[in-house]
Design a protein around this motif. Structure first.
Motif, PDB file in Angstrom:
ATOM      1  N   VAL A  59     107.969  14.547  -2.586  1.00  0.00           N
ATOM      2  CA  VAL A  59     107.301  14.777  -3.862  1.00  0.00           C
ATOM      3  C   VAL A  59     106.839  16.228  -3.878  1.00  0.00           C
ATOM      4  O   VAL A  59     106.099  16.658  -2.982  1.00  0.00           O
ATOM      5  N   THR A  60     107.269  16.953  -4.872  1.00  0.00           N
ATOM      6  CA  THR A  60     106.968  18.381  -4.944  1.00  0.00           C
ATOM      7  C   THR A  60     106.191  18.690  -6.217  1.00  0.00           C
ATOM      8  O   THR A  60     106.691  18.470  -7.323  1.00  0.00           O
ATOM      9  N   ARG A  61     104.981  19.163  -6.024  1.00  0.00           N
ATOM     10  CA  ARG A  61     104.160  19.696  -7.104  1.00  0.00           C
ATOM     11  C   ARG A  61     103.641  21.037  -6.606  1.00  0.00           C
ATOM     12  O   ARG A  61     102.631  21.090  -5.922  1.00  0.00           O
ATOM     13  N   GLU A  62     104.418  22.085  -6.863  1.00  0.00           N
ATOM     14  CA  GLU A  62     104.225  23.429  -6.322  1.00  0.00           C
ATOM     15  C   GLU A  62     104.676  23.521  -4.863  1.00  0.00           C
ATOM     16  O   GLU A  62     105.409  24.420  -4.492  1.00  0.00           O
ATOM     17  N   ARG A  63     104.236  22.571  -4.015  1.00  0.00           N
ATOM     18  CA  ARG A  63     104.674  22.510  -2.625  1.00  0.00           C
ATOM     19  C   ARG A  63     105.230  21.106  -2.332  1.00  0.00           C
ATOM     20  O   ARG A  63     104.759  20.134  -2.894  1.00  0.00           O
ATOM     21  N   SER A  64     106.182  21.041  -1.438  1.00  0.00           N
ATOM     22  CA  SER A  64     106.815  19.768  -1.095  1.00  0.00           C
ATOM     23  C   SER A  64     106.022  19.027  -0.030  1.00  0.00           C
ATOM     24  O   SER A  64     105.502  19.630   0.918  1.00  0.00           O
ATOM     25  N   ASP A  65     105.936  17.696  -0.186  1.00  0.00           N
ATOM     26  CA  ASP A  65     105.554  16.845   0.932  1.00  0.00           C
ATOM     27  C   ASP A  65     106.784  16.033   1.337  1.00  0.00           C
ATOM     28  O   ASP A  65     107.805  16.051   0.653  1.00  0.00           O
TER      29      ASP A  65
END
Length: 198
Positions: A108-114
């Motif tokens: 899940v990426t919101r600015e940065r990926s997890d």
């Protein structure tokens, strides 16, 4: 939004078309390019948006479901679902080869990926995925047989803008991962309860 019952050339588009791709008897088949990937910065520091994705731009809640076939054998070989608002807000889910075996995972990426990952309980060369977006919540499920659908990920996905919904494939460390996509459906949300496994 009208239901799309199978992958076709009508309306579907590529993000980063792969070097080899074609439709054959209702299946999408493609082969990945070297250094193809979707990732934003976390741990590795780089930002990549070179992965291959095929799908449709829609502006409503949805359920997307697909069967994926591939022989994952080299580090970071991956294929599965791809949902994108823009290049820094997206989700990918499926099988990815890491720690010397194909594993089930979701980024899940919101600015940065997890990145969450774990063992896949079936044959990773053939698996199913389903994602449902409803009321700004994204539910991702997997299946070994297309019948039972355990939960893989539940995450907030805010906003009501236009988004890309489809499938993806990447191979950061090599070229030529062969991927087959079948039974692609895109429809309004199914309306199932969270722990309904059907």
């Amino acid at each position: 939004m009208s239901a799309i019952n199978s992958i076709s050339t009508d309306g579907g588009i590529w993000i980063n078309p792969p070097p080899v791709h074609h439709l054959e008897q209702g299946e999408l088949r493609f082969e990945t390019a070297f250094n193809s990937d979707f990732w934003q910065r976390t741990w590795y520091g780089f930002a990549r948006h070179s992965g291959h994705a095929y799908g449709f731009w829609i502006d409503e809640d949805f359920t997307v479901q697909v069967q994926v076939r591939a022989d994952f054998s080299q580090l970071y070989d991956q294929a599965g679902l791809f949902i994108q608002d823009d290049e820094r807000h997206w989700v990918k889910a499926g099988i990815e080869f890491n720690d010397d075996q194909p594993a089930l995972g979701c980024v899940v990426t919101r600015e940065r990926s997890d990145w969450s990952t774990g063992l896949f309980p079936g044959d990773p060369r053939s698996f199913w995925l389903r994602a449902t977006l409803v009321n700004e919540a994204l539910r991702i499920q997997y299946s070994t047989d297309g019948e039972q659908w355990p939960l893989l990920r539940l995450c907030p996905w805010p906003g009501r803008g236009r988004r890309f919904v489809g499938v993806m494939g990447c191979s950061p460390e090599r070229a030529g991962l062969a991927i087959r996509i079948a039974h692609f459906t895109l429809s309004p949300p199914l309306g199932k309860e969270l722990h309904d496994l059907s």
